[in-house]
Scaffold this motif. Structure first.
Motif, PDB file in Angstrom:
ATOM      1  N   GLN A 182       7.263  -0.492   5.665  1.00  0.00           N
ATOM      2  CA  GLN A 182       5.912  -1.073   5.686  1.00  0.00           C
ATOM      3  C   GLN A 182       5.046  -0.360   6.722  1.00  0.00           C
ATOM      4  N   ALA A 183       5.622  -0.097   7.890  1.00  0.00           N
ATOM      5  CA  ALA A 183       4.866   0.584   8.946  1.00  0.00           C
ATOM      6  C   ALA A 183       4.501   2.008   8.531  1.00  0.00           C
ATOM      7  N   LYS A 184       5.432   2.709   7.910  1.00  0.00           N
ATOM      8  CA  LYS A 184       5.171   4.090   7.496  1.00  0.00           C
ATOM      9  C   LYS A 184       4.130   4.184   6.386  1.00  0.00           C
ATOM     10  N   THR A 185       4.002   3.135   5.590  1.00  0.00           N
ATOM     11  CA  THR A 185       3.079   3.190   4.453  1.00  0.00           C
ATOM     12  C   THR A 185       1.832   2.329   4.659  1.00  0.00           C
ATOM     13  N   ALA A 186       1.654   1.792   5.853  1.00  0.00           N
ATOM     14  CA  ALA A 186       0.512   0.916   6.104  1.00  0.00           C
ATOM     15  C   ALA A 186      -0.819   1.643   5.950  1.00  0.00           C
ATOM     16  N   LEU A 187      -0.883   2.879   6.402  1.00  0.00           N
ATOM     17  CA  LEU A 187      -2.149   3.611   6.384  1.00  0.00           C
ATOM     18  C   LEU A 187      -2.175   4.770   5.402  1.00  0.00           C
ATOM     19  N   ASN A 188      -1.060   5.074   4.795  1.00  0.00           N
ATOM     20  CA  ASN A 188      -1.011   6.226   3.901  1.00  0.00           C
ATOM     21  C   ASN A 188      -0.105   5.925   2.714  1.00  0.00           C
ATOM     22  N   VAL A 189      -0.685   5.813   1.545  1.00  0.00           N
ATOM     23  CA  VAL A 189       0.111   5.549   0.339  1.00  0.00           C
ATOM     24  C   VAL A 189      -0.120   6.622  -0.727  1.00  0.00           C
ATOM     25  N   ASN A 190      -0.564   7.815  -0.307  1.00  0.00           N
ATOM     26  CA  ASN A 190      -0.768   8.850  -1.324  1.00  0.00           C
ATOM     27  C   ASN A 190       0.584   9.307  -1.870  1.00  0.00           C
ATOM     28  N   THR A 191       0.550   9.826  -3.059  1.00  0.00           N
ATOM     29  CA  THR A 191       1.767  10.163  -3.793  1.00  0.00           C
ATOM     30  C   THR A 191       2.650  11.152  -3.039  1.00  0.00           C
ATOM     31  N   GLY A 192       2.055  12.217  -2.531  1.00  0.00           N
ATOM     32  CA  GLY A 192       2.840  13.231  -1.818  1.00  0.00           C
ATOM     33  C   GLY A 192       3.526  12.665  -0.584  1.00  0.00           C
ATOM     34  N   TYR A 193       2.813  11.852   0.152  1.00  0.00           N
ATOM     35  CA  TYR A 193       3.379  11.244   1.355  1.00  0.00           C
ATOM     36  C   TYR A 193       4.543  10.323   1.011  1.00  0.00           C
ATOM     37  N   MET A 194       4.348   9.470   0.007  1.00  0.00           N
ATOM     38  CA  MET A 194       5.406   8.526  -0.394  1.00  0.00           C
ATOM     39  C   MET A 194       6.642   9.292  -0.864  1.00  0.00           C
ATOM     40  N   ALA A 195       6.433  10.322  -1.677  1.00  0.00           N
ATOM     41  CA  ALA A 195       7.551  11.106  -2.191  1.00  0.00           C
ATOM     42  C   ALA A 195       8.284  11.797  -1.043  1.00  0.00           C
ATOM     43  N   ASN A 196       7.543  12.353  -0.100  1.00  0.00           N
ATOM     44  CA  ASN A 196       8.153  13.027   1.038  1.00  0.00           C
ATOM     45  C   ASN A 196       8.959  12.051   1.894  1.00  0.00           C
ATOM     46  N   MET A 197       8.399  10.884   2.138  1.00  0.00           N
ATOM     47  CA  MET A 197       9.082   9.871   2.941  1.00  0.00           C
ATOM     48  C   MET A 197      10.398   9.447   2.272  1.00  0.00           C
ATOM     49  N   LEU A 198      10.361   9.182   0.969  1.00  0.00           N
ATOM     50  CA  LEU A 198      11.569   8.778   0.251  1.00  0.00           C
ATOM     51  C   LEU A 198      12.587   9.915   0.190  1.00  0.00           C
ATOM     52  N   ALA A 199      12.118  11.150   0.042  1.00  0.00           N
ATOM     53  CA  ALA A 199      13.025  12.303   0.014  1.00  0.00           C
ATOM     54  C   ALA A 199      13.765  12.432   1.345  1.00  0.00           C
TER      55      ALA A 199
END
Length: 155
Positions: free
Chosen positions: A81-98
């Motif tokens: 939740q903290a990592k995605t609070a301010l940034n939910v763009n596709t590239g960021y989400m994919a990178n975080m999950l990777a």
């Protein structure tokens, strides 16, 4: 009867697939790219299948598959939740999950090396998990590359 090493490997598989599923379900509601959402759902189905195989192996031998503790679940949820609070763009989400998947893959590789030879079935399930992680990381990295190309085009 299974060896302690095989039981430990199966429990590691159950825990890592549980972590994967929690990560996917936590961020899925914040994913606005339909293609990524579909890929995450497909990944979740793959993890569920592997988790079920490992849990069934444990059940068949009279062992109970481990659950993620309440504190670990809360910690993972809060971190995502903290990592995605301010940034939910596709590239960021994919990178975080990777990144999270790379950590789990590394954890599983260490577990398989540490335990050396286990039972054939548990090794097969562990290899299936590692293959799925590798495939999912490649898929997620493609989303990161797509986002970088779009940024370079627009910039």
């Amino acid at each position: 009867m299974i060896s302690y090493a095989e039981q430990e490997l199966l429990e590691t598989i159950v825990k890592n697939t549980s972590r994967s599923l929690q990560d996917i379900y936590t961020v899925l509601g914040k994913v606005y790219d339909d293609e990524l959402a579909l890929d995450l759902n497909i990944q979740a189905a793959g993890y569920s299948g592997i988790k079920e195989k490992a849990a069934n192996c444990l059940f068949e031998t009279g062992n109970v598959p481990p659950l993620l503790g309440v504190m670990e679940r809360a910690k993972r949820w809060g971190m995502l939740q903290a990592k995605t609070a301010l940034n939910v763009n596709t590239g960021y989400m994919a990178n975080m999950l990777a990144k999270e998947e790379r950590l789990r893959r590394s954890d599983m590789q260490k577990a398989t090396q540490k335990l050396e030879i286990c039972g054939k079935e548990s090794e097969t399930i562990a290899q299936e998990f590692l293959n799925l992680e590798e495939k999912n990381i490649r898929i997620l990295q493609n989303y990161c590359r797509k986002k970088e190309k779009k940024s370079a085009k627009n910039g």
